[in-house]
Design a protein around this motif. Structure first.
Motif, short mmCIF file in Angstrom:
data_model
loop_
_atom_site.label_atom_id
_atom_site.label_comp_id
_atom_site.label_asym_id
_atom_site.label_seq_id
_atom_site.Cartn_x
_atom_site.Cartn_y
_atom_site.Cartn_z
N UNK A 1 13.23 -10.52 40.08
CA UNK A 1 14.11 -10.27 39.25
C UNK A 1 14.06 -10.05 37.77
N UNK A 2 13.07 -10.99 37.20
CA UNK A 2 12.55 -9.46 35.50
C UNK A 2 12.25 -8.19 35.86
N UNK A 3 11.12 -8.13 36.90
CA UNK A 3 10.81 -6.94 37.09
C UNK A 3 12.16 -6.52 37.77
N UNK A 4 12.96 -5.85 38.19
CA UNK A 4 14.45 -5.36 38.42
C UNK A 4 15.09 -5.01 37.13
N UNK A 5 15.26 -6.55 36.52
CA UNK A 5 15.32 -6.18 35.51
C UNK A 5 15.22 -5.27 34.47
N UNK A 6 13.91 -5.20 34.26
CA UNK A 6 13.16 -4.22 33.16
C UNK A 6 13.52 -2.57 34.41
N UNK A 7 13.19 -2.88 35.25
CA UNK A 7 13.38 -1.89 35.60
C UNK A 7 14.80 -1.00 35.13
N UNK A 8 15.73 -2.02 35.31
CA UNK A 8 16.95 -1.45 35.46
C UNK A 8 17.22 -0.83 34.00
N UNK A 9 16.68 -1.73 32.82
CA UNK A 9 16.94 -1.32 31.39
C UNK A 9 16.14 0.04 31.26
N UNK B 65 19.61 4.65 32.54
CA UNK B 65 20.87 4.99 31.78
C UNK B 65 20.41 6.91 31.98
N UNK B 66 18.85 6.57 32.24
CA UNK B 66 18.83 7.70 32.72
C UNK B 66 19.47 8.55 34.41
N UNK B 67 19.86 7.74 35.10
CA UNK B 67 19.98 7.64 36.80
C UNK B 67 21.86 8.12 36.34
N UNK B 68 21.80 6.91 35.39
CA UNK B 68 23.27 7.52 34.87
C UNK B 68 23.82 9.02 34.40
N UNK B 69 22.83 9.59 33.65
CA UNK B 69 23.06 11.21 33.23
C UNK B 69 23.01 11.24 34.51
N UNK B 70 22.47 11.48 35.13
CA UNK B 70 22.18 12.65 36.33
C UNK B 70 23.38 12.79 37.34
N UNK B 71 23.53 11.39 37.47
CA UNK B 71 24.75 11.53 38.42
C UNK B 71 25.89 11.08 37.23
#
Length: 168
Positions: free
Chosen positions: A6-14, A18-24
């Motif tokens: 969960x911590x690793x996934x949270x770090x991946x999200x953080x 933002x980059x994924x959002x900008x692409x989408x």
């Protein structure tokens, strides 16, 4: 999901949301739909976290997953458009062509061919700096410089999207 996962996934999200959002947002032009797709990608990442943690390039995995989601969104919009009565279709603007599943389709078209090539080699093919340098016939340090510049150009082109962090 374990605490470490969960911590690793949270770090991946953080790190990458933002980059994924900008692409989408760049591809769809709809901030709410872009957020939904980013969240769908991270839900898929949570389901496949044991595989994703061992993936050599998690960012590339996320971008491919996002491209898959965008492709499905275009398909859904096209089906929705086809179900409208003819009178409504005459008022609608046509939906764009669905993108292919390649990263090349979601990169800004304004990028130079060199920037595009370097980004594709790094993110889509997952090559190391050394492998990229060998393929391009350039020194490793030049490869790093080109990649840094390509990322900056891409980031600048995608920065016109509304801010994702305000409304998660």
């Amino acid at each position: 999901m374990k605490g470490a996962q969960a911590k690793w996934l949270h770090t991946l999200y953080i790190t990458h949301a933002e980059t994924l959002y900008r692409v989408a947002y760049f591809r769809l032009g709809d901030p709410d739909r872009a957020k939904d797709l980013v969240h769908s990608v991270f839900l898929a990442a949570a389901e496949k976290i044991s595989i994703l943690q061992h993936h050599e390039n998690p960012r590339a995995w996320l971008l491919r997953a996002l491209n898959y989601e965008i492709s499905h969104e275009f398909t859904r919009l096209e089906k929705e458009r086809r179900s409208l009565p003819l009178e409504a279709l005459a008022k609608e603007t046509p939906v764009g062509q669905p993108p292919s599943l390649g990263l090349d389709e979601i990169l800004p078209t304004q990028l130079s061919s060199r920037d595009r090539e370097v980004l594709l080699l790094y993110y889509e093919e997952g090559l190391s700096y050394q492998e990229m340098a060998d393929r391009l016939g350039i020194p490793v340090s030049t490869c790093g410089t080109w990649l840094l510049r390509a990322k900056a150009h891409c980031r600048a082109l995608l920065s016109d999207a509304p801010d994702f962090s305000n409304e998660r």
